[in-house]
Design a protein around this motif. Structure first.
Motif, PDB file in Angstrom:
ATOM      1  N   SER A  76      26.564  37.342  35.320  1.00 43.88           N
ATOM      2  CA  SER A  76      27.125  36.264  34.495  1.00 43.88           C
ATOM      3  C   SER A  76      27.331  36.727  33.054  1.00 43.88           C
ATOM      4  O   SER A  76      28.328  36.363  32.412  1.00 43.88           O
ATOM      5  CB  SER A  76      26.226  35.021  34.549  1.00 43.88           C
ATOM      6  N   THR A  77      26.416  37.567  32.545  1.00 49.38           N
ATOM      7  CA  THR A  77      26.558  38.072  31.177  1.00 49.38           C
ATOM      8  C   THR A  77      27.708  39.066  31.070  1.00 49.38           C
ATOM      9  O   THR A  77      28.345  39.191  30.019  1.00 49.38           O
ATOM     10  CB  THR A  77      25.235  38.732  30.723  1.00 49.38           C
ATOM     11  N   THR A  78      28.004  39.762  32.154  1.00 48.86           N
ATOM     12  CA  THR A  78      29.142  40.689  32.166  1.00 48.86           C
ATOM     13  C   THR A  78      30.463  39.943  32.041  1.00 48.86           C
ATOM     14  O   THR A  78      31.402  40.438  31.412  1.00 48.86           O
ATOM     15  CB  THR A  78      29.140  41.514  33.476  1.00 48.86           C
ATOM     16  N   ALA A  79      30.552  38.748  32.621  1.00 49.08           N
ATOM     17  CA  ALA A  79      31.828  38.029  32.679  1.00 49.08           C
ATOM     18  C   ALA A  79      31.969  36.919  31.642  1.00 49.08           C
ATOM     19  O   ALA A  79      33.001  36.826  30.970  1.00 49.08           O
ATOM     20  CB  ALA A  79      32.011  37.448  34.079  1.00 49.08           C
ATOM     21  N   VAL A  80      30.954  36.073  31.503  1.00 47.35           N
ATOM     22  CA  VAL A  80      31.140  34.803  30.777  1.00 47.35           C
ATOM     23  C   VAL A  80      31.394  34.964  29.280  1.00 47.35           C
ATOM     24  O   VAL A  80      32.289  34.288  28.748  1.00 47.35           O
ATOM     25  CB  VAL A  80      29.953  33.853  31.042  1.00 47.35           C
ATOM     26  N   PRO A  81      30.653  35.811  28.536  1.00 47.14           N
ATOM     27  CA  PRO A  81      30.941  35.900  27.093  1.00 47.14           C
ATOM     28  C   PRO A  81      32.389  36.252  26.785  1.00 47.14           C
ATOM     29  O   PRO A  81      32.992  35.676  25.865  1.00 47.14           O
ATOM     30  CB  PRO A  81      29.964  37.000  26.622  1.00 47.14           C
ATOM     31  N   PRO A 271      47.806  29.632  41.414  1.00 42.23           N
ATOM     32  CA  PRO A 271      46.984  30.589  40.667  1.00 42.23           C
ATOM     33  C   PRO A 271      45.814  29.961  39.932  1.00 42.23           C
ATOM     34  O   PRO A 271      44.709  30.519  39.920  1.00 42.23           O
ATOM     35  CB  PRO A 271      47.984  31.204  39.676  1.00 42.23           C
ATOM     36  N   HIS A 272      46.041  28.791  39.307  1.00 39.36           N
ATOM     37  CA  HIS A 272      44.933  28.192  38.546  1.00 39.36           C
ATOM     38  C   HIS A 272      43.803  27.741  39.464  1.00 39.36           C
ATOM     39  O   HIS A 272      42.619  27.822  39.093  1.00 39.36           O
ATOM     40  CB  HIS A 272      45.439  27.028  37.679  1.00 39.36           C
ATOM     41  N   VAL A 273      44.133  27.285  40.682  1.00 36.62           N
ATOM     42  CA  VAL A 273      43.097  26.885  41.642  1.00 36.62           C
ATOM     43  C   VAL A 273      42.305  28.107  42.084  1.00 36.62           C
ATOM     44  O   VAL A 273      41.069  28.102  42.111  1.00 36.62           O
ATOM     45  CB  VAL A 273      43.721  26.181  42.865  1.00 36.62           C
ATOM     46  N   HIS A 274      43.031  29.172  42.424  1.00 39.69           N
ATOM     47  CA  HIS A 274      42.385  30.408  42.865  1.00 39.69           C
ATOM     48  C   HIS A 274      41.438  30.952  41.798  1.00 39.69           C
ATOM     49  O   HIS A 274      40.288  31.303  42.082  1.00 39.69           O
ATOM     50  CB  HIS A 274      43.470  31.448  43.191  1.00 39.69           C
ATOM     51  N   ILE A 275      41.901  30.986  40.542  1.00 39.40           N
ATOM     52  CA  ILE A 275      41.093  31.583  39.480  1.00 39.40           C
ATOM     53  C   ILE A 275      39.918  30.695  39.105  1.00 39.40           C
ATOM     54  O   ILE A 275      38.827  31.179  38.790  1.00 39.40           O
ATOM     55  CB  ILE A 275      41.990  31.909  38.257  1.00 39.40           C
ATOM     56  N   LEU A 276      40.100  29.388  39.170  1.00 45.95           N
ATOM     57  CA  LEU A 276      38.963  28.481  38.934  1.00 45.95           C
ATOM     58  C   LEU A 276      37.874  28.688  39.985  1.00 45.95           C
ATOM     59  O   LEU A 276      36.682  28.729  39.660  1.00 45.95           O
ATOM     60  CB  LEU A 276      39.441  27.024  38.940  1.00 45.95           C
ATOM     61  N   ILE A 277      38.285  28.845  41.251  1.00 48.01           N
ATOM     62  CA  ILE A 277      37.310  29.101  42.313  1.00 48.01           C
ATOM     63  C   ILE A 277      36.636  30.446  42.105  1.00 48.01           C
ATOM     64  O   ILE A 277      35.415  30.588  42.299  1.00 48.01           O
ATOM     65  CB  ILE A 277      37.983  29.040  43.702  1.00 48.01           C
ATOM     66  N   ALA A 278      37.403  31.464  41.703  1.00 45.46           N
ATOM     67  CA  ALA A 278      36.840  32.790  41.447  1.00 45.46           C
ATOM     68  C   ALA A 278      35.801  32.743  40.337  1.00 45.46           C
ATOM     69  O   ALA A 278      34.765  33.416  40.405  1.00 45.46           O
ATOM     70  CB  ALA A 278      37.959  33.774  41.086  1.00 45.46           C
ATOM     71  N   ASN A 279      36.057  31.922  39.313  1.00 46.28           N
ATOM     72  CA  ASN A 279      35.083  31.772  38.235  1.00 46.28           C
ATOM     73  C   ASN A 279      33.867  30.983  38.686  1.00 46.28           C
ATOM     74  O   ASN A 279      32.731  31.287  38.280  1.00 46.28           O
ATOM     75  CB  ASN A 279      35.743  31.094  37.032  1.00 46.28           C
ATOM     76  N   THR A 280      34.096  29.985  39.529  1.00 47.19           N
ATOM     77  CA  THR A 280      32.971  29.228  40.090  1.00 47.19           C
ATOM     78  C   THR A 280      32.028  30.151  40.839  1.00 47.19           C
ATOM     79  O   THR A 280      30.799  30.039  40.744  1.00 47.19           O
ATOM     80  CB  THR A 280      33.507  28.139  41.046  1.00 47.19           C
TER      81      THR A 280
END
Length: 313
Positions: A76-81, A271-280
């Motif tokens: 999570s620290t690798t991605a979220v900041p 795309p926005h649905v896919h990327i939101l799920i990927a972030n989830t």
């Protein structure tokens, strides 16, 4: 979003769009992302500290849980900041070396998370199906070797990722339609035949998450069979309660992971649905794991309440 004039097939930087089509909503989307990240840091940090100081929790299940919590913190620290910098400050540029490192860490650590969940399922299988030999089979040395094997598997199988990506010519654009440097998102920018890369990605996905999931399902089929063969209803309920937290964590992890994998390769989702799920998939399992285990695992719940000075009801 500013895009540099395209003059090279080996860019020094990439540009992360964020969530395509929802750029105007980035600030609002950042609120649950930031909240989940803070809860992940607090929850997993507390879980690690609790297992570290409480010697009564030096058991295989809790040691594997500590490994999972550490992997959750790092991924999570690798991605979220970086995602939050994009959402808040429009800081969309990422250096190619940082991008490749981020891709490797995210994919290798999620593979390790999957492995730790399989190890926890194996621990529950031995504890319920062969309880008299549990301590003899899962010694501290064995637990350490399993943990090391899971880390080595993730590092070896995903190690080629950054080197393969570095060799690709990106002669179309350096703009990544994603919030982080996802492997397939980068592969799609290349202007060469990437069938070998796609096959490699499929093989790695099967040898990590796919194989782990199959073995976890088999483990829980055997566990449930053993539970329902018990004559005591009280013993059945106790065993089911012990396993339920594991099942919840695995569902939270694997459902968005499978959805993301299928969307990248076979699906046609917005795309926005896919990327939101990927972030989830990256953000919410690390937040949920300590909450689920803290609420549903009696050993952790009791020790946490004791440290906090709260008497259990």
């Amino acid at each position: 979003m500013a895009v540099a004039n395209w003059t090279t097939s080996h860019p020094s930087t990439f540009i992360l769009v964020g969530i395509p089509g929802l750029e105007e909503e980035h600030v609002w989307i950042s609120i649950p992302f930031c909240s989940a990240y803070i809860l992940s840091l607090l929850g997993n940090g507390f879980l690690l500290a609790l297992i570290r100081v409480e010697r009564t929790l030096y058991e295989p299940m809790y040691l594997f849980l500590a490994m999972l919590a550490l992997a959750d913190l790092i991924v999570s620290t690798t991605a979220v900041p970086k995602i939050l910098c994009n959402f808040w400050f429009r800081d969309q540029t990422i250096h190619v070396n940082m991008c490749l490192a981020q891709s490797f860490l995210i994919h290798s650590l999620t593979a390790m998370e999957s492995g730790f969940m399989l190890a926890m399922a194996f621990d529950r299988y031995v504890a319920i199906c062969n309880p008299l030999r549990h301590s003899a089979i899962l010694t501290n040395r064995t637990v350490g070797m399993i943990g090391l094997g899971i880390v080595m598997r993730g590092a070896v199988l995903l190690g080629p990722h950054p080197f393969l990506l570095q060799q690709l010519p990106y002669c179309r654009t350096n703009v990544i339609s994603h919030t982080y440097c996802e492997f397939m998102a980068l592969v799609k920018l290349a202007c060469v035949d990437t069938r070998v890369m796609n096959f490699y990605s499929l093989a790695v996905a099967f040898l990590t998450g796919g194989l782990d999931f199959i073995l976890i399902v088999i483990s829980y089929i055997l566990i449930l069979s053993a539970i329902f063969s018990l004559h005591s209803k009280e013993a059945q309920l106790k065993s089911l309660e012990t396993c339920s937290s594991h099942v919840c964590v695995m569902l939270v992890f694997y459902i968005p992971a499978v959805f993301t994998f299928l969307c990248h390769r076979f699906g046609h989702v917005a795309p926005h649905v896919h990327i939101l799920i990927a972030n989830t998939y990256l953000i919410f399992p690390p937040m949920m794991n300590p909450i689920i285990y803290g609420v549903r695992t009696q050993g952790i719940r009791q020790r946490a309440l004791h440290i906090l000075g709260i008497k259990p009801a």
